[in-house]
Scaffold this motif. Structure first.
Motif, PDB file in Angstrom:
ATOM      1  N   TYR A 101       6.933 -11.060   5.120  1.00  0.00           N
ATOM      2  CA  TYR A 101       6.312  -9.739   5.105  1.00  0.00           C
ATOM      3  C   TYR A 101       5.579  -9.457   6.417  1.00  0.00           C
ATOM      4  O   TYR A 101       5.711  -8.378   7.000  1.00  0.00           O
ATOM      5  CB  TYR A 101       5.332  -9.631   3.933  1.00  0.00           C
ATOM      6  CG  TYR A 101       4.526  -8.350   3.946  1.00  0.00           C
ATOM      7  CD1 TYR A 101       5.076  -7.145   3.526  1.00  0.00           C
ATOM      8  CD2 TYR A 101       3.201  -8.356   4.400  1.00  0.00           C
ATOM      9  CE1 TYR A 101       4.346  -5.965   3.553  1.00  0.00           C
ATOM     10  CE2 TYR A 101       2.460  -7.187   4.430  1.00  0.00           C
ATOM     11  CZ  TYR A 101       3.037  -5.995   4.002  1.00  0.00           C
ATOM     12  OH  TYR A 101       2.302  -4.834   4.046  1.00  0.00           O
ATOM     13  N   LEU A 105       8.240  -7.053   7.842  1.00  0.00           N
ATOM     14  CA  LEU A 105       8.063  -5.830   7.074  1.00  0.00           C
ATOM     15  C   LEU A 105       6.796  -5.045   7.399  1.00  0.00           C
ATOM     16  O   LEU A 105       6.807  -3.812   7.403  1.00  0.00           O
ATOM     17  CB  LEU A 105       8.065  -6.144   5.568  1.00  0.00           C
ATOM     18  CG  LEU A 105       9.310  -6.843   5.018  1.00  0.00           C
ATOM     19  CD1 LEU A 105       9.141  -7.073   3.527  1.00  0.00           C
ATOM     20  CD2 LEU A 105      10.558  -6.017   5.293  1.00  0.00           C
ATOM     21  N   LYS A 106       5.715  -5.738   7.678  1.00  0.00           N
ATOM     22  CA  LYS A 106       4.412  -5.085   7.777  1.00  0.00           C
ATOM     23  C   LYS A 106       4.376  -3.999   8.851  1.00  0.00           C
ATOM     24  O   LYS A 106       4.020  -2.843   8.576  1.00  0.00           O
ATOM     25  CB  LYS A 106       3.335  -6.135   8.060  1.00  0.00           C
ATOM     26  CG  LYS A 106       1.929  -5.533   8.115  1.00  0.00           C
ATOM     27  CD  LYS A 106       0.892  -6.623   8.346  1.00  0.00           C
ATOM     28  CE  LYS A 106      -0.504  -6.015   8.406  1.00  0.00           C
ATOM     29  NZ  LYS A 106      -1.543  -7.063   8.630  1.00  0.00           N
ATOM     30  N   LEU A 109       6.980  -0.924   8.305  1.00  0.00           N
ATOM     31  CA  LEU A 109       6.560  -0.085   7.181  1.00  0.00           C
ATOM     32  C   LEU A 109       5.312   0.716   7.523  1.00  0.00           C
ATOM     33  O   LEU A 109       5.181   1.886   7.135  1.00  0.00           O
ATOM     34  CB  LEU A 109       6.311  -0.955   5.946  1.00  0.00           C
ATOM     35  CG  LEU A 109       7.554  -1.595   5.316  1.00  0.00           C
ATOM     36  CD1 LEU A 109       7.164  -2.469   4.140  1.00  0.00           C
ATOM     37  CD2 LEU A 109       8.551  -0.528   4.872  1.00  0.00           C
ATOM     38  N   SER A 110       4.392   0.103   8.269  1.00  0.00           N
ATOM     39  CA  SER A 110       3.182   0.812   8.683  1.00  0.00           C
ATOM     40  C   SER A 110       3.525   1.977   9.611  1.00  0.00           C
ATOM     41  O   SER A 110       2.982   3.085   9.468  1.00  0.00           O
ATOM     42  CB  SER A 110       2.227  -0.157   9.383  1.00  0.00           C
ATOM     43  OG  SER A 110       1.096   0.513   9.867  1.00  0.00           O
ATOM     44  N   LEU A 136      15.270  -2.715   9.687  1.00  0.00           N
ATOM     45  CA  LEU A 136      14.088  -1.851   9.735  1.00  0.00           C
ATOM     46  C   LEU A 136      13.888  -1.270  11.130  1.00  0.00           C
ATOM     47  O   LEU A 136      13.411  -0.144  11.275  1.00  0.00           O
ATOM     48  CB  LEU A 136      12.847  -2.633   9.304  1.00  0.00           C
ATOM     49  CG  LEU A 136      12.719  -2.883   7.788  1.00  0.00           C
ATOM     50  CD1 LEU A 136      11.512  -3.750   7.495  1.00  0.00           C
ATOM     51  CD2 LEU A 136      12.609  -1.567   7.043  1.00  0.00           C
ATOM     52  N   CYS A 140      13.635   2.622  12.033  1.00  0.00           N
ATOM     53  CA  CYS A 140      12.606   3.232  12.873  1.00  0.00           C
ATOM     54  C   CYS A 140      13.238   4.069  13.989  1.00  0.00           C
ATOM     55  O   CYS A 140      12.749   5.150  14.326  1.00  0.00           O
ATOM     56  CB  CYS A 140      11.708   2.153  13.476  1.00  0.00           C
ATOM     57  SG  CYS A 140      10.602   1.341  12.287  1.00  0.00           S
TER      58      CYS A 140
END
Length: 381
Positions: A101, A105-106, A109-110, A136, A140
């Motif tokens: 994460y 992911l962190k 996603l932020s 991801l 983006c």
């Protein structure tokens, strides 16, 4: 860690899991070995010892017996030998999830959440930077492309709205002077009815003028309805006699300045050749210049129209307060007013500048010791 950040999600998850499981396996082996060593020191082979003498005979020697405390410690060590490896694997599982994460992911996603919040608030002045090429990261990148597309669309809509605003202002401005002439012609026609001897001629002249200016208004409406921006206005030059053009200009200037108690002097130079000019553009420019001079002049307006080097020069000088410093500093811009008159949109000079450029000319403005002068040159060859 940077290498893991650049991996695909599936590969990075397997890599992190493999590393943590390997570490957990090594730690489990180590803990089991330590527990066995400790247990063997406390209770070697169930409390008995084996003695092998020199004659190769085996003799089992019974230990003296373990205390209750030693037995408890031995049982704790045996329990730890089973539970600690399980605990280590559980910790490895949570560490895998946490690392995956935090590393993968962190941050994306932020960024996506922050970007979505800005879009909801109609704020497109942000940028989403992509640091990895995983799924991801690609998301983006697509989100950033969507933001740029939205921003470009908003700018396009804003430009279209501004262009429509300019068109509406130009339309209103171009209609004002012909309507003024029409009102003056109607007033003259009404006054001429009282004079029987001159009624026919005056009525004929005024009706002809009304017909001409009605045609100009119709032309304005058709032009403004067919174009999307002012820059699309087409120049339609026609061969015109100089004397006929000057006569029409005198009539326009006379009607615009008729209701004003200011002296207007119109000066021309002789010219024998015909010229190629878009009379509609010249008349619009003349009407605008004279109307502005009439508003700001104190007593006198001087107008010069001549031909120099195959170019038509029209110059209007008044004895008013001159052009404002903002206009002299920034140049001619749309919706820039000389005063706070709500009846004017500040589009006159801007429209004239566009029309001049379309006609191959330019506008110059300057302040004199008293009043100001505005000049325009049009290519008429």
């Amino acid at each position: 860690m940077e290498r893991i950040k650049q991996m695909k999600l599936k590969k990075s998850l397997f890599t992190i899991a493999f590393i943590n499981i390997t570490i957990a396996f090594i730690l489990s082996i180590f803990i089991v070995w330590v527990c066995i060593e400790l247990r063997s020191r406390i209770d070697p082979i169930g409390g008995n010892s084996i003695d092998i003498n020199s004659t190769n005979s085996i003799r089992i020697i019974q230990s003296q017996g373990l205390t209750a405390q030693t037995i408890i410690i031995a049982e704790i060590i045996s329990l730890a030998q089973i539970l600690l490896p399980i605990l280590i694997y559980i910790i490895a599982l949570f560490a895998t999830a946490s690392m995956f994460y935090r590393l993968k992911l962190k941050e994306p996603l932020s960024l996506l959440l922050k970007g979505a919040t800005c879009i909801i608030e109609n704020d497109l002045n942000f940028t989403i930077e992509t640091k990895s090429q995983d799924e991801l990261g690609q998301l983006c990148t697509a989100f950033e492309a969507m933001r740029q597309t939205l921003l470009e669309n908003n700018y396009t809509l804003w430009r279209q709205a501004e262009e429509r605003k300019r068109l509406n202002a130009a339309f209103s401005h171009n209609l004002r002077n012909p309507v003024t002439v029409l009102k003056g012609s109607v007033k003259l026609a009404k006054n001429s009815i009282g004079n029987i001897t001159e009624t026919s001629k005056l009525l004929a002249d005024n009706l002809l003028r009304i017909e001409n200016y009605t045609s100009r208004i119709e032309q304005y409406i058709e032009t403004m309805s067919s174009i999307q921006k002012l820059e699309e206005i087409n120049v339609q030059r026609e061969l015109t006699k100089w004397d006929s053009l000057i006569c029409e200009l005198k009539n326009i200037i006379g009607f615009i300045g008729e209701e004003n108690q200011k002296q207007i002097k119109f000066t021309t130079t002789g010219y024998t050749k015909d010229i190629l000019v878009d009379k509609s553009i010249l008349f619009q420019i003349t009407e605008n210049f004279v109307s502005n001079a009439r508003r700001f002049a104190k007593d006198r307006i001087d107008i010069l129209c001549s031909i120099e080097d195959e170019k038509l020069l029209l110059s209007v000088t008044d004895d008013g307060c001159g052009f404002p410093n903002k206009l002299m500093k920034n140049g001619i811009q749309p919706f820039q007013k000389g005063n706070e008159d709500i009846e004017h949109f500040g589009m006159g000079l801007y429209i004239c500048e566009l029309l001049c450029k379309k006609h191959g000319g330019n506008i110059t403005i300057k302040n004199n010791q008293v009043g100001a002068t505005i000049s325009v040159t049009l290519t008429v060859e």
